[in-house]
Design a protein around this motif. Structure first.
Motif, PDB file in Angstrom:
ATOM      1  N   ASN A  60      -4.804  73.053 -26.585  1.00 15.52           N
ATOM      2  CA  ASN A  60      -5.904  72.404 -25.887  1.00 15.52           C
ATOM      3  C   ASN A  60      -5.438  71.013 -25.506  1.00 15.52           C
ATOM      4  N   VAL A  61      -5.666  70.624 -24.249  1.00 17.29           N
ATOM      5  CA  VAL A  61      -5.160  69.352 -23.751  1.00 17.29           C
ATOM      6  C   VAL A  61      -6.295  68.520 -23.179  1.00 17.29           C
ATOM      7  N   ASP A  62      -6.432  67.295 -23.651  1.00 17.86           N
ATOM      8  CA  ASP A  62      -7.363  66.316 -23.086  1.00 17.86           C
ATOM      9  C   ASP A  62      -6.537  65.182 -22.501  1.00 17.86           C
ATOM     10  N   SER A  63      -6.646  64.979 -21.182  1.00 20.35           N
ATOM     11  CA  SER A  63      -5.834  63.963 -20.507  1.00 20.35           C
ATOM     12  C   SER A  63      -6.714  62.978 -19.758  1.00 20.35           C
ATOM     13  N   LYS A  64      -6.195  61.762 -19.628  1.00 11.88           N
ATOM     14  CA  LYS A  64      -6.862  60.744 -18.817  1.00 11.88           C
ATOM     15  C   LYS A  64      -5.806  59.862 -18.174  1.00 11.88           C
ATOM     16  N   ASP A  65      -6.201  59.213 -17.066  1.00  8.51           N
ATOM     17  CA  ASP A  65      -5.285  58.284 -16.419  1.00  8.51           C
ATOM     18  C   ASP A  65      -4.918  57.172 -17.392  1.00  8.51           C
ATOM     19  N   TYR A  66      -3.665  56.769 -17.339  1.00  8.41           N
ATOM     20  CA  TYR A  66      -3.181  55.737 -18.263  1.00  8.41           C
ATOM     21  C   TYR A  66      -2.566  54.615 -17.457  1.00  8.41           C
ATOM     22  N   GLN A  67      -3.381  53.611 -17.161  1.00  8.63           N
ATOM     23  CA  GLN A  67      -2.926  52.411 -16.470  1.00  8.63           C
ATOM     24  C   GLN A  67      -3.541  51.212 -17.177  1.00  8.63           C
ATOM     25  N   PRO A  68      -3.043  50.874 -18.356  1.00  2.20           N
ATOM     26  CA  PRO A  68      -3.631  49.784 -19.129  1.00  2.20           C
ATOM     27  C   PRO A  68      -3.582  48.465 -18.376  1.00  2.20           C
ATOM     28  N   GLN A  69      -4.689  47.712 -18.477  1.00  2.00           N
ATOM     29  CA  GLN A  69      -4.775  46.404 -17.834  1.00  2.00           C
ATOM     30  C   GLN A  69      -4.143  45.373 -18.766  1.00  2.00           C
ATOM     31  N   LEU A  70      -3.024  44.841 -18.343  1.00  5.64           N
ATOM     32  CA  LEU A  70      -2.228  43.973 -19.202  1.00  5.64           C
ATOM     33  C   LEU A  70      -2.039  42.607 -18.572  1.00  5.64           C
ATOM     34  N   LYS A  71      -1.853  41.618 -19.411  1.00  6.38           N
ATOM     35  CA  LYS A  71      -1.484  40.288 -18.936  1.00  6.38           C
ATOM     36  C   LYS A  71      -0.684  39.577 -20.021  1.00  6.38           C
ATOM     37  N   THR A  72       0.183  38.704 -19.588  1.00  3.25           N
ATOM     38  CA  THR A  72       1.007  37.954 -20.528  1.00  3.25           C
ATOM     39  C   THR A  72       0.121  37.144 -21.467  1.00  3.25           C
ATOM     40  N   GLY A  73       0.481  37.178 -22.753  1.00  4.93           N
ATOM     41  CA  GLY A  73      -0.290  36.456 -23.754  1.00  4.93           C
ATOM     42  C   GLY A  73      -1.249  37.322 -24.546  1.00  4.93           C
ATOM     43  N   GLN A  74      -1.565  38.524 -24.029  1.00 11.59           N
ATOM     44  CA  GLN A  74      -2.459  39.417 -24.765  1.00 11.59           C
ATOM     45  C   GLN A  74      -1.840  39.853 -26.083  1.00 11.59           C
ATOM     46  N   ARG A  75      -2.711  40.063 -27.082  1.00 14.57           N
ATOM     47  CA  ARG A  75      -2.276  40.539 -28.384  1.00 14.57           C
ATOM     48  C   ARG A  75      -2.810  41.943 -28.639  1.00 14.57           C
ATOM     49  N   PHE A  76      -2.010  42.749 -29.285  1.00 10.05           N
ATOM     50  CA  PHE A  76      -2.388  44.116 -29.613  1.00 10.05           C
ATOM     51  C   PHE A  76      -1.918  44.458 -31.029  1.00 10.05           C
ATOM     52  N   THR A  77      -2.700  45.259 -31.713  1.00  9.23           N
ATOM     53  CA  THR A  77      -2.159  45.952 -32.876  1.00  9.23           C
ATOM     54  C   THR A  77      -1.404  47.161 -32.348  1.00  9.23           C
ATOM     55  N   PHE A  78      -0.416  47.624 -33.088  1.00 10.45           N
ATOM     56  CA  PHE A  78       0.419  48.700 -32.557  1.00 10.45           C
ATOM     57  C   PHE A  78       0.871  49.648 -33.663  1.00 10.45           C
ATOM     58  N   GLU A  79       1.271  50.828 -33.218  1.00 10.44           N
ATOM     59  CA  GLU A  79       1.947  51.811 -34.058  1.00 10.44           C
ATOM     60  C   GLU A  79       3.144  52.323 -33.278  1.00 10.44           C
TER      61      GLU A  79
END
Length: 292
Positions: free
Chosen positions: A85-104
């Motif tokens: 089973n596949v659930d898909s969505k467009d992936y175009q994250p809105q990014l800008k320099t200086g943004q912080r994210f938690t990550f894996e």
């Protein structure tokens, strides 16, 4: 680009032994997921396997339902007779320099020395053991077969007070292991902590170098320590090829933490093209979430 969550159809997973067959079979998973892209001659997707927490139950040994997260250039195709089973969505994250994210990130960190690639974790341990033996002038005591266990045994048996002091010096400059040092422990415990401290330092250095190349940096905490943790070091065996025998395969390490974008375009490359090696086998996919 597309971001997809892929799960084995419940009727198939619950009524077959497929979950057990796929467990640890990175090459088999790779081939099955590629079937979702029938028109692709070259792999253009990244993936990461996780185990559904709601399926784990109370027993830690229970292997739950696998979930696969994919980032791909084209949309995965789920047919009527598909295994998934596949659930898909467009992936175009809105990014800008200086943004912080938690990550894996699950990655295959390697280091190149004299034209040969080495597992970063094993190499860091071997390098520290060799240094300790050299500094204690114990090199002539080593047998011809210089395995890690031989170094450990030699140091513990003949290192004496000088060896104990060396370990203390290594541990007391690391806040995490300095606290353990105060709690005592055997000399063998101190050696294992020193090896882990060395691995932590080497993995952090590897991750920082990836960030310099791919447009991000680690965020530091109030004590000026990087917000980075590593866990789940694992060796993945592959079918022997090219005469490599049982050693054919790769290792993976799971990283979590907090990062900040320093170059938006390069960071997009990290999200879409992945980080490090063994991308065909579930490594390299950077998963991010905005902080706060």
């Amino acid at each position: 680009m597309y971001f997809s969550r892929v799960r084995i159809r419940p009727t198939i997973f619950k009524s077959s032994q497929l979950g057990r067959v796929l467990e640890g079979n990175v090459y088999g998973i790779h081939r099955l997921l590629w079937d979702l892209f029938p028109d692709e001659k070259q792999r253009t997707f990244l993936y990461r396997e996780e185990i559904a927490r709601e399926q784990l139950g109370a027993l830690p040994a229970v292997h739950g339902e696998p979930i696969y997260y994919l980032v791909s250039q084209t949309k995965p195709i789920e047919t009527d007779d598909s295994l998934f089973n596949v659930d898909s969505k467009d992936y175009q994250p809105q990014l800008k320099t200086g943004q912080r994210f938690t990550f894996e990130l699950r990655a295959n960190p390697v280091v190149t020395r004299l034209g040969k690639k080495h597992d970063v974790v094993m190499d860091a341990q071997q390098q520290l053991l060799q240094l300790l033996v050299k500094e204690l002038n114990l090199e002539t005591e080593l047998s011809a077969k210089q395995e890690k266990s031989a170094y450990k045994r030699l140091l513990l048996e003949k290192g004496g007070e000088a060896f104990s002091q060396q370990l203390t010096e290594i541990l007391k400059i690391n806040p995490l292991y300095a606290e353990r040092l105060q709690q005592g422990g055997l000399l063998s415990d101190h050696l294992e902590w020193a090896l882990k401290a060395g691995v932590d330092r080497t993995l952090e250095h590897w991750f920082i170098k990836q960030g310099e190349r791919l447009g991000f940096k680690l965020v530091a905490d109030d004590n000026n320590l990087s917000k980075l943790q590593n866990s789940a070091y694992q060796w993945h065996g592959l079918s022997a090829k090219g005469g490599k025998g049982d050693k054919a395969g790769f290792s993976s390490v799971d990283f979590t933490g907090e990062l900040q974008i320093t170059d938006m375009e390069k960071f997009k490359e990290a999200l879409f093209a992945g980080i490090g090696r063994s991308k065909a086998f579930g490594c390299g996919l950077l998963l991010i979430r905005r902080c706060g």
